[in-house]
Design a protein around this motif. Structure first.
Motif, PDB file in Angstrom:
ATOM      1  N   PRO A  89       0.806  -1.226   0.000  1.00 26.06           N
ATOM      2  CA  PRO A  89       0.000   0.000   0.000  1.00 26.06           C
ATOM      3  C   PRO A  89       0.840   1.279   0.000  1.00 26.06           C
ATOM      4  N   HIS A  90       0.526   2.134  -0.926  1.00 28.69           N
ATOM      5  CA  HIS A  90       1.044   3.504  -0.963  1.00 28.69           C
ATOM      6  C   HIS A  90      -0.197   4.376  -1.036  1.00 28.69           C
ATOM      7  N   VAL A  91      -0.545   4.948   0.068  1.00 30.59           N
ATOM      8  CA  VAL A  91      -1.850   5.568   0.226  1.00 30.59           C
ATOM      9  C   VAL A  91      -1.758   7.090   0.167  1.00 30.59           C
ATOM     10  N   LYS A  92      -2.734   7.680  -0.516  1.00 29.03           N
ATOM     11  CA  LYS A  92      -2.923   9.130  -0.486  1.00 29.03           C
ATOM     12  C   LYS A  92      -4.183   9.380   0.328  1.00 29.03           C
ATOM     13  N   VAL A  93      -4.136  10.415   1.157  1.00 30.82           N
ATOM     14  CA  VAL A  93      -5.271  10.725   2.036  1.00 30.82           C
ATOM     15  C   VAL A  93      -5.735  12.149   1.773  1.00 30.82           C
ATOM     16  N   LEU A  94      -7.043  12.283   1.598  1.00 35.82           N
ATOM     17  CA  LEU A  94      -7.678  13.583   1.474  1.00 35.82           C
ATOM     18  C   LEU A  94      -8.590  13.714   2.689  1.00 35.82           C
ATOM     19  N   ALA A  95      -8.163  14.491   3.674  1.00 31.39           N
ATOM     20  CA  ALA A  95      -8.859  14.571   4.960  1.00 31.39           C
ATOM     21  C   ALA A  95      -9.500  15.941   5.153  1.00 31.39           C
ATOM     22  N   ASP A  96     -10.823  15.961   5.179  1.00 35.55           N
ATOM     23  CA  ASP A  96     -11.582  17.185   5.413  1.00 35.55           C
ATOM     24  C   ASP A  96     -11.733  17.374   6.919  1.00 35.55           C
ATOM     25  N   MET A  97     -11.091  18.403   7.433  1.00 37.04           N
ATOM     26  CA  MET A  97     -11.113  18.677   8.869  1.00 37.04           C
ATOM     27  C   MET A  97     -11.781  20.015   9.169  1.00 37.04           C
ATOM     28  N   THR A  98     -12.577  20.499   8.228  1.00 34.65           N
ATOM     29  CA  THR A  98     -13.190  21.813   8.405  1.00 34.65           C
ATOM     30  C   THR A  98     -14.151  21.867   9.589  1.00 34.65           C
ATOM     31  N   HIS A  99     -14.708  20.707   9.979  1.00 32.17           N
ATOM     32  CA  HIS A  99     -15.646  20.679  11.102  1.00 32.17           C
ATOM     33  C   HIS A  99     -15.078  19.938  12.313  1.00 32.17           C
ATOM     34  N   LEU A 100     -13.771  19.708  12.288  1.00 26.96           N
ATOM     35  CA  LEU A 100     -13.114  19.048  13.422  1.00 26.96           C
ATOM     36  C   LEU A 100     -12.823  20.078  14.510  1.00 26.96           C
ATOM     37  N   GLU A 101     -13.240  19.750  15.725  1.00 25.23           N
ATOM     38  CA  GLU A 101     -13.005  20.647  16.851  1.00 25.23           C
ATOM     39  C   GLU A 101     -11.829  20.209  17.701  1.00 25.23           C
ATOM     40  N   GLY A 102     -11.450  18.926  17.629  1.00 18.62           N
ATOM     41  CA  GLY A 102     -10.318  18.435  18.403  1.00 18.62           C
ATOM     42  C   GLY A 102     -10.500  16.986  18.807  1.00 18.62           C
ATOM     43  N   TRP A 103      -9.717  16.576  19.795  1.00 15.01           N
ATOM     44  CA  TRP A 103      -9.721  15.199  20.279  1.00 15.01           C
ATOM     45  C   TRP A 103      -9.819  15.171  21.798  1.00 15.01           C
ATOM     46  N   GLU A 104     -10.485  14.151  22.313  1.00 16.29           N
ATOM     47  CA  GLU A 104     -10.334  13.835  23.728  1.00 16.29           C
ATOM     48  C   GLU A 104      -8.935  13.248  23.889  1.00 16.29           C
ATOM     49  N   LEU A 105      -8.402  13.271  25.091  1.00 21.00           N
ATOM     50  CA  LEU A 105      -7.032  12.818  25.316  1.00 21.00           C
ATOM     51  C   LEU A 105      -6.814  11.384  24.856  1.00 21.00           C
ATOM     52  N   HIS A 106      -7.704  10.468  25.202  1.00 20.30           N
ATOM     53  CA  HIS A 106      -7.551   9.072  24.797  1.00 20.30           C
ATOM     54  C   HIS A 106      -7.609   8.951  23.273  1.00 20.30           C
ATOM     55  N   ALA A 107      -8.449   9.736  22.621  1.00 13.00           N
ATOM     56  CA  ALA A 107      -8.557   9.715  21.161  1.00 13.00           C
ATOM     57  C   ALA A 107      -7.287  10.249  20.508  1.00 13.00           C
ATOM     58  N   ALA A 108      -6.678  11.263  21.111  1.00 20.82           N
ATOM     59  CA  ALA A 108      -5.407  11.780  20.577  1.00 20.82           C
ATOM     60  C   ALA A 108      -4.338  10.693  20.634  1.00 20.82           C
ATOM     61  N   TRP A 109      -4.307   9.916  21.714  1.00 23.67           N
ATOM     62  CA  TRP A 109      -3.370   8.804  21.839  1.00 23.67           C
ATOM     63  C   TRP A 109      -3.675   7.738  20.781  1.00 23.67           C
ATOM     64  N   ASP A 110      -4.950   7.445  20.546  1.00 21.75           N
ATOM     65  CA  ASP A 110      -5.344   6.490  19.501  1.00 21.75           C
ATOM     66  C   ASP A 110      -4.856   6.956  18.131  1.00 21.75           C
ATOM     67  N   ASP A 111      -4.996   8.243  17.867  1.00 21.65           N
ATOM     68  CA  ASP A 111      -4.563   8.809  16.592  1.00 21.65           C
ATOM     69  C   ASP A 111      -3.052   8.653  16.427  1.00 21.65           C
ATOM     70  N   PHE A 112      -2.314   8.921  17.484  1.00 23.97           N
ATOM     71  CA  PHE A 112      -0.854   8.791  17.465  1.00 23.97           C
ATOM     72  C   PHE A 112      -0.449   7.339  17.191  1.00 23.97           C
ATOM     73  N   LYS A 113      -1.091   6.381  17.859  1.00 23.82           N
ATOM     74  CA  LYS A 113      -0.774   4.959  17.652  1.00 23.82           C
ATOM     75  C   LYS A 113      -1.089   4.531  16.216  1.00 23.82           C
ATOM     76  N   LEU A 114      -2.181   5.019  15.687  1.00 25.12           N
ATOM     77  CA  LEU A 114      -2.568   4.697  14.311  1.00 25.12           C
ATOM     78  C   LEU A 114      -1.524   5.247  13.333  1.00 25.12           C
ATOM     79  N   ALA A 115      -1.063   6.462  13.578  1.00 26.34           N
ATOM     80  CA  ALA A 115      -0.038   7.074  12.718  1.00 26.34           C
ATOM     81  C   ALA A 115       1.267   6.281  12.774  1.00 26.34           C
ATOM     82  N   LEU A 116       1.661   5.837  13.958  1.00 21.42           N
ATOM     83  CA  LEU A 116       2.898   5.054  14.070  1.00 21.42           C
ATOM     84  C   LEU A 116       2.769   3.704  13.370  1.00 21.42           C
TER      85      LEU A 116
END
Length: 129
Positions: free
Chosen positions: A50-77
């Motif tokens: 897989p060589h993936v391109k991502v188009l991420a619409d974040m115009t309505h994103l307000e942020g993350w709860e702390l546990h969700a931010a950690w989940d996002d970090f783990k997913l990125a790693l």
């Protein structure tokens, strides 16, 4: 009154490339990541290299709860090395900082845009040659 939050995601192919269209909205929670992570894992298992391109619409994103931010970090790693380019759409000043930080943890070029058309043009710019 409850607030709407979460992801909508589309996974497809354009020519020989894997493209993820994602929209994040509200304040993301751990439950949101429990939903999206198996989707992404299943998608990555379907493609040998897989060589993936991502188009991420974040115009309505307000942020993350702390546990969700950690989940996002783990997913990125875990999957960051699969990403080739990530275009973040959103006009919030903190999203530009997010784009820079994301680039440190994933093996992709990450850019932030204020408009969808600009993001899509950048994401696929080398394919018109």
């Amino acid at each position: 009154m409850s607030q709407q939050h979460g992801f909508s995601i589309g996974i497809g192919r354009m020519n020989d490339e894997f493209v993820i269209h994602m929209k994040a909205f509200g304040t993301l929670t751990h439950e949101d990541y429990k939903t999206i992570t198996p989707m992404l894992e299943g998608a990555f298992q379907q493609v040998k290299h897989p060589h993936v391109k991502v188009l991420a619409d974040m115009t309505h994103l307000e942020g993350w709860e702390l546990h969700a931010a950690w989940d996002d970090f783990k997913l990125a790693l875990k999957y960051g090395s699969h990403f080739e380019k990530v275009a973040l759409i959103g006009a919030q000043p903190w999203q530009d900082a997010l784009a820079k930080i994301a680039g440190w943890f994933i093996g992709a070029k990450v850019e932030q845009f204020s408009e969808y058309s600009q993001a899509k043009a950048w994401l696929f710019e080398n394919e018109r040659a």
